[in-house]
Enzyme design. Structure first.
Site, mmCIF file in Angstrom:
data_model
loop_
_atom_site.group_PDB
_atom_site.id
_atom_site.type_symbol
_atom_site.label_atom_id
_atom_site.label_comp_id
_atom_site.label_asym_id
_atom_site.label_seq_id
_atom_site.Cartn_x
_atom_site.Cartn_y
_atom_site.Cartn_z
ATOM 1 N N ASP A 173 38.804 44.918 35.484
ATOM 2 C CA ASP A 173 39.229 44.431 36.662
ATOM 3 C C ASP A 173 39.617 45.531 37.008
ATOM 4 O OD1 ASP A 173 38.152 42.123 38.152
ATOM 5 O OD2 ASP A 173 40.152 41.903 38.517
ATOM 6 N N THR A 174 39.771 45.784 38.302
ATOM 7 C CA THR A 174 40.661 47.091 39.582
ATOM 8 C C THR A 174 40.990 46.511 40.525
ATOM 9 O OG1 THR A 174 39.300 48.870 38.235
ATOM 10 C CG2 THR A 174 39.962 49.250 40.418
ATOM 11 N N GLY A 223 32.811 52.341 46.525
ATOM 12 C CA GLY A 223 33.751 51.229 47.100
ATOM 13 C C GLY A 223 35.366 52.099 47.652
ATOM 14 N N ARG A 273 40.286 54.023 35.843
ATOM 15 C CA ARG A 273 39.780 53.075 35.030
ATOM 16 C C ARG A 273 39.501 54.557 33.548
ATOM 17 N NH1 ARG A 273 35.411 53.186 37.895
ATOM 18 N NH2 ARG A 273 36.167 50.793 38.620
#
Ligand code: IMP
Length: 192
Positions: A69-70, A150, A178
Protein backbone atom coordinates in the site's frame (compact mmCIF):
# COMPACT_ATOMS: atom_id res chain seq x y z
CA UNK A 1 11.22 -21.92 -7.20
CA UNK A 2 9.43 -19.99 -4.44
CA UNK A 3 5.80 -19.13 -5.25
CA UNK A 4 4.18 -16.10 -3.73
CA UNK A 5 0.88 -14.35 -4.31
CA UNK A 6 1.04 -10.60 -4.93
CA UNK A 7 -2.33 -9.38 -3.62
CA UNK A 8 -2.99 -6.69 -6.21
CA UNK A 9 -5.24 -6.02 -9.18
CA UNK A 10 -3.06 -3.12 -10.31
CA UNK A 11 -1.34 -4.08 -13.55
CA UNK A 12 1.12 -1.13 -13.28
CA UNK A 13 2.40 -2.40 -9.93
CA UNK A 14 2.62 -5.95 -11.19
CA UNK A 15 4.71 -4.75 -14.12
CA UNK A 16 7.05 -2.77 -11.86
CA UNK A 17 7.55 -5.60 -9.37
CA UNK A 18 7.87 -8.30 -12.04
CA UNK A 19 10.63 -6.27 -13.71
CA UNK A 20 12.64 -6.49 -10.48
CA UNK A 21 12.24 -10.21 -9.87
CA UNK A 22 15.05 -12.64 -10.26
CA UNK A 23 14.44 -16.26 -11.18
CA UNK A 24 14.07 -17.37 -7.57
CA UNK A 25 10.54 -16.10 -7.01
CA UNK A 26 7.44 -16.73 -9.10
CA UNK A 27 4.58 -14.30 -8.58
CA UNK A 28 0.95 -15.36 -8.73
CA UNK A 29 -1.95 -12.92 -8.82
CA UNK A 30 -5.36 -13.30 -7.17
CA UNK A 31 -6.94 -13.22 -10.66
CA UNK A 32 -4.81 -16.20 -11.78
CA UNK A 33 -6.23 -18.10 -8.79
CA UNK A 34 -9.80 -17.18 -9.72
CA UNK A 35 -10.13 -14.46 -7.06
CA UNK A 36 -11.57 -11.28 -8.53
CA UNK A 37 -12.81 -9.68 -5.30
CA UNK A 38 -12.42 -5.98 -4.67
CA UNK A 39 -9.98 -6.38 -1.77
CA UNK A 40 -10.90 -4.00 1.10
CA UNK A 41 -8.38 -1.20 1.72
CA UNK A 42 -10.25 1.38 3.77
CA UNK A 43 -8.16 1.38 6.94
CA UNK A 44 -6.67 4.56 8.47
CA UNK A 45 -2.97 3.81 7.82
CA UNK A 46 -1.02 2.34 4.92
CA UNK A 47 0.44 -0.29 7.29
CA UNK A 48 -3.06 -1.54 8.22
CA UNK A 49 -4.19 -1.46 4.58
CA UNK A 50 -1.22 -3.53 3.41
CA UNK A 51 -1.75 -6.06 6.20
CA UNK A 52 -5.50 -6.24 5.60
CA UNK A 53 -5.00 -6.99 1.89
CA UNK A 54 -2.43 -9.71 2.61
CA UNK A 55 -4.62 -11.26 5.33
CA UNK A 56 -7.67 -11.23 3.04
CA UNK A 57 -5.93 -13.27 0.34
CA UNK A 58 -4.21 -15.49 2.93
CA UNK A 59 -7.60 -16.36 4.44
CA UNK A 60 -8.94 -17.35 1.02
CA UNK A 61 -5.93 -19.34 -0.17
CA UNK A 62 -3.85 -20.39 2.87
CA UNK A 63 -0.77 -19.55 0.79
CA UNK A 64 2.18 -17.21 1.30
CA UNK A 65 1.22 -13.76 0.13
CA UNK A 66 2.30 -10.13 0.15
CA UNK A 67 0.44 -6.88 -0.46
CA UNK A 68 1.58 -3.30 -0.76
CA UNK A 69 0.00 0.00 0.00
CA UNK A 70 1.36 3.38 -0.96
CA UNK A 71 0.62 6.96 -0.03
CA UNK A 72 1.85 10.29 -1.33
CA UNK A 73 2.50 12.42 1.75
CA UNK A 74 2.60 16.15 0.98
CA UNK A 75 4.10 18.27 3.76
CA UNK A 76 2.11 21.47 3.11
CA UNK A 77 -1.15 19.48 3.04
CA UNK A 78 -0.50 17.90 6.45
CA UNK A 79 0.42 14.53 4.96
CA UNK A 80 -2.49 14.38 2.48
CA UNK A 81 -3.46 12.57 0.32
CA UNK A 82 -1.60 9.86 2.30
CA UNK A 83 -3.70 6.79 2.84
CA UNK A 84 -6.40 8.37 0.61
CA UNK A 85 -4.07 8.70 -2.42
CA UNK A 86 -6.03 6.37 -4.71
CA UNK A 87 -9.43 7.99 -4.10
CA UNK A 88 -8.36 11.56 -3.28
CA UNK A 89 -10.74 13.14 -5.80
CA UNK A 90 -13.53 10.54 -5.41
CA UNK A 91 -14.30 6.84 -5.57
CA UNK A 92 -13.39 6.50 -9.25
CA UNK A 93 -9.61 6.22 -8.53
CA UNK A 94 -9.07 8.68 -11.39
CA UNK A 95 -5.35 9.56 -11.70
CA UNK A 96 -6.02 12.79 -13.62
CA UNK A 97 -8.62 14.11 -11.20
CA UNK A 98 -6.38 13.25 -8.24
CA UNK A 99 -3.52 15.26 -9.75
CA UNK A 100 -5.87 18.17 -10.52
CA UNK A 101 -7.01 18.22 -6.90
CA UNK A 102 -3.42 18.29 -5.59
CA UNK A 103 -2.40 21.06 -8.01
CA UNK A 104 -5.46 23.12 -7.14
CA UNK A 105 -4.86 22.79 -3.38
CA UNK A 106 -1.20 23.75 -3.85
CA UNK A 107 -1.62 26.58 -6.31
CA UNK A 108 -0.58 29.23 -3.77
CA UNK A 109 1.84 27.00 -1.87
CA UNK A 110 5.60 27.40 -2.24
CA UNK A 111 6.57 24.59 0.13
CA UNK A 112 6.39 21.70 -2.35
CA UNK A 113 8.05 18.85 -0.37
CA UNK A 114 6.42 15.43 -0.59
CA UNK A 115 7.33 11.77 -0.10
CA UNK A 116 5.96 8.55 -1.52
CA UNK A 117 5.86 5.85 1.15
CA UNK A 118 5.19 2.17 0.47
CA UNK A 119 4.58 -0.53 3.03
CA UNK A 120 4.67 -4.17 2.00
CA UNK A 121 3.03 -6.72 4.30
CA UNK A 122 4.17 -10.32 3.95
CA UNK A 123 2.51 -13.39 5.41
CA UNK A 124 4.89 -16.31 5.22
CA UNK A 125 4.52 -19.63 7.05
CA UNK A 126 1.90 -17.92 9.24
CA UNK A 127 4.23 -15.06 10.32
CA UNK A 128 3.52 -11.40 9.47
CA UNK A 129 6.28 -8.97 8.41
CA UNK A 130 6.37 -5.33 7.23
CA UNK A 131 8.89 -3.67 4.88
CA UNK A 132 9.00 0.07 4.15
CA UNK A 133 10.35 2.14 1.27
CA UNK A 134 10.30 5.91 0.90
CA UNK A 135 11.41 8.55 -1.57
CA UNK A 136 11.12 12.29 -1.12
CA UNK A 137 11.02 15.09 -3.65
CA UNK A 138 8.91 17.99 -4.89
CA UNK A 139 5.44 18.42 -6.38
CA UNK A 140 5.76 20.59 -9.48
CA UNK A 141 3.09 22.94 -10.82
CA UNK A 142 2.28 21.21 -14.10
CA UNK A 143 2.45 17.68 -15.52
CA UNK A 144 5.61 16.44 -17.23
CA UNK A 145 5.98 13.06 -18.93
CA UNK A 146 3.61 10.26 -19.82
CA UNK A 147 5.16 7.10 -18.36
CA UNK A 148 4.33 5.50 -15.02
CA UNK A 149 1.00 6.05 -13.28
CA UNK A 150 -0.75 7.90 -10.46
CA UNK A 151 1.00 11.08 -9.36
CA UNK A 152 4.17 10.33 -11.37
CA UNK A 153 3.79 13.32 -13.79
CA UNK A 154 3.97 15.89 -10.96
CA UNK A 155 6.66 14.31 -8.73
CA UNK A 156 10.38 15.08 -9.11
CA UNK A 157 12.57 13.04 -6.75
CA UNK A 158 15.30 14.93 -4.86
CA UNK A 159 18.55 15.00 -6.82
CA UNK A 160 16.79 14.75 -10.22
CA UNK A 161 15.34 17.26 -12.65
CA UNK A 162 12.79 14.98 -14.32
CA UNK A 163 9.53 13.55 -13.00
CA UNK A 164 8.88 9.86 -12.39
CA UNK A 165 6.71 10.01 -15.53
CA UNK A 166 9.73 11.03 -17.62
CA UNK A 167 11.85 8.11 -16.38
CA UNK A 168 12.05 4.66 -17.89
CA UNK A 169 10.69 1.82 -15.76
CA UNK A 170 14.30 0.77 -15.02
CA UNK A 171 15.25 4.25 -13.78
CA UNK A 172 12.16 4.56 -11.61
CA UNK A 173 12.76 1.09 -10.22
CA UNK A 174 16.31 1.97 -9.21
CA UNK A 175 15.10 4.60 -6.75
CA UNK A 176 11.37 4.31 -6.07
CA UNK A 177 9.57 3.81 -2.77
CA UNK A 178 8.04 0.54 -4.00
CA UNK A 179 11.34 -0.86 -5.23
CA UNK A 180 13.07 -0.07 -1.93
CA UNK A 181 10.35 -1.90 0.02
CA UNK A 182 10.43 -4.73 -2.48
CA UNK A 183 14.23 -5.11 -2.28
CA UNK A 184 13.88 -5.49 1.50
CA UNK A 185 11.16 -8.11 0.97
CA UNK A 186 13.26 -9.96 -1.60
CA UNK A 187 16.38 -10.12 0.55
CA UNK A 188 14.29 -11.36 3.50
CA UNK A 189 12.75 -14.09 1.32
CA UNK A 190 16.07 -15.16 -0.15
CA UNK A 191 17.63 -15.42 3.33
CA UNK A 192 14.74 -17.36 4.89
P1 IMP B 1 -2.08 1.89 -3.52
O1 IMP B 1 -3.01 2.03 -2.37
O2 IMP B 1 -0.80 1.26 -3.15
O3 IMP B 1 -2.74 1.28 -4.71
O4 IMP B 1 -1.66 3.34 -3.98
C1 IMP B 1 -2.55 4.40 -3.81
C2 IMP B 1 -2.40 5.43 -4.87
O5 IMP B 1 -1.14 6.07 -4.74
C3 IMP B 1 -2.45 4.93 -6.31
O6 IMP B 1 -3.75 4.84 -6.79
C4 IMP B 1 -1.70 6.03 -7.03
O7 IMP B 1 -2.53 7.12 -7.28
C5 IMP B 1 -0.67 6.44 -5.99
N1 IMP B 1 0.60 5.75 -6.24
C6 IMP B 1 1.04 4.57 -5.73
N2 IMP B 1 2.26 4.26 -6.19
C7 IMP B 1 2.59 5.27 -7.03
C8 IMP B 1 3.74 5.52 -7.84
O8 IMP B 1 4.70 4.74 -7.92
N3 IMP B 1 3.70 6.66 -8.55
C9 IMP B 1 2.68 7.54 -8.53
N4 IMP B 1 1.59 7.35 -7.82
C10 IMP B 1 1.55 6.22 -7.06
Amino acid sequence: MMELIFATNNSHKLKEISAMLGNAIRLLTPAELGINDDIPEDFPTIEENALAKARYIHRLTGRDVFADDTGLEIEALGGEPGVHSARYAGPGKDFEKNIDKVLEKMKDVNRRNACFRTVIALIKDGGEYLFEGKICGKIIRERRGSKGFGYDPVFIPDGYNVTFAQMSLEEKNRISHRSEAFRKLRSFLLKS
